[in-house]
Design a protein around this motif. Structure first.
Motif: not given
Length: 185
Positions: A90-95, A106-109, A171-172, A177-183
Motif C-alpha cells: 500500500x503506497x505511502x503506508x507504514x508502521x 506507542x504503535x502507529x499505522x 484511536x483512529x 488529506x484523506x490519510x488514516x492514522x491508527x494508533x
C-alpha cells in the motif's frame, strides 16, 4: 538384633529425609513454572516488551497475516525516536514504533490515501497492529475493536479513541488529506 533395629531405623529416617527433599524440589518446580507463566503474562502488551521484541512480533505476526513489511529503520525527528517500516503493498503506508529511552510509547499505522477498494487491506493492517499491541487479542476481537472505533466517528469530528480492557488506548483519525492514522498507546 539391636544392630538390625538401628539399621532399620536409619533406613527409614533416610527414606523420610529423601522423600521430604523430593517434595521440596517439586514445590520449587511448581514455583518456577508459575514464575515463567507470570513473566509470559507480563509480556502480553507492547508496553512491557523491549523494542527488539516488538519489532520481532511485528515481523512474525505480519508474516502470519500476509502483510509484507520492509525492515524497521531507526529514525529521529524533532528530538523523538522512532522505528519505522514501510508497507510495500500500500503506497505511502507504514508502521511506526515511538519510544523514549527504553520505553515504548506507542504503535502507529499511517495510510497515506484511503480508497474504497483498499478498505479490506487497511482493516487487515489495523488488525495486525492490534494483534502486535497485545498478544492475547485474537483476530475477531481486533476486528471488533476497529469496527467499534469506526462506527463512532462523526462527520464533524473525524477521530475516535477508546481505552480497552488491557489498558491500551486505541484511536483512529482520518485527516483532511484523506490519510488514516491508527494508533495504540
Amino acid at each position: 538384633m539391636k544392630s538390625k533395629k538401628k539399621w532399620l531405623i536409619a533406613f527409614f529416617l533416610m527414606l523420610i529425609l529423601l522423600s521430604c527433599g523430593k517434595k521440596e524440589n517439586k514445590g520449587s518446580n511448581v514455583e518456577n513454572k508459575s514464575n515463567t507463566e507470570q513473566s509470559e503474562e507480563q509480556l502480553a502488551t507492547f508496553k512491557d516488551k523491549s523494542i527488539e521484541r516488538v519489532i520481532s512480533d511485528f515481523e512474525i505476526i505480519s508474516k502470519e497475516n500476509k502483510i509484507k513489511l520492509d525492515k524497521f529503520e531507526n529514525l529521529k525527528y524533532e528530538n523523538q525516536n522512532f522505528y519505522m517500516a514501510e508497507i510495500p503493498s500500500k503506497a505511502d503506508s507504514n508502521y511506526t514504533i515511538s519510544y523514549q529511552g527504553i520505553d515504548i510509547k506507542g504503535l502507529v499505522l499511517k495510510v497515506g490515501v484511503v480508497n474504497n477498494s483498499d478498505l479490506a487491506m487497511i482493516e487487515d493492517m489495523v488488525v495486525n497492529l492490534i494483534e502486535v499491541s497485545d498478544k492475547r487479542i485474537a483476530e475477531d476481537e481486533a476486528r471488533a475493536i476497529y469496527a467499534g472505533l469506526l462506527s463512532d466517528i462523526k462527520e464533524d469530528k473525524l477521530s475516535n479513541s477508546a481505552k480497552y480492557k488491557n489498558g491500551i488506548t486505541y484511536s483512529v483519525k482520518i485527516e483532511k488529506t484523506g490519510a488514516l492514522i491508527f494508533s495504540a498507546q
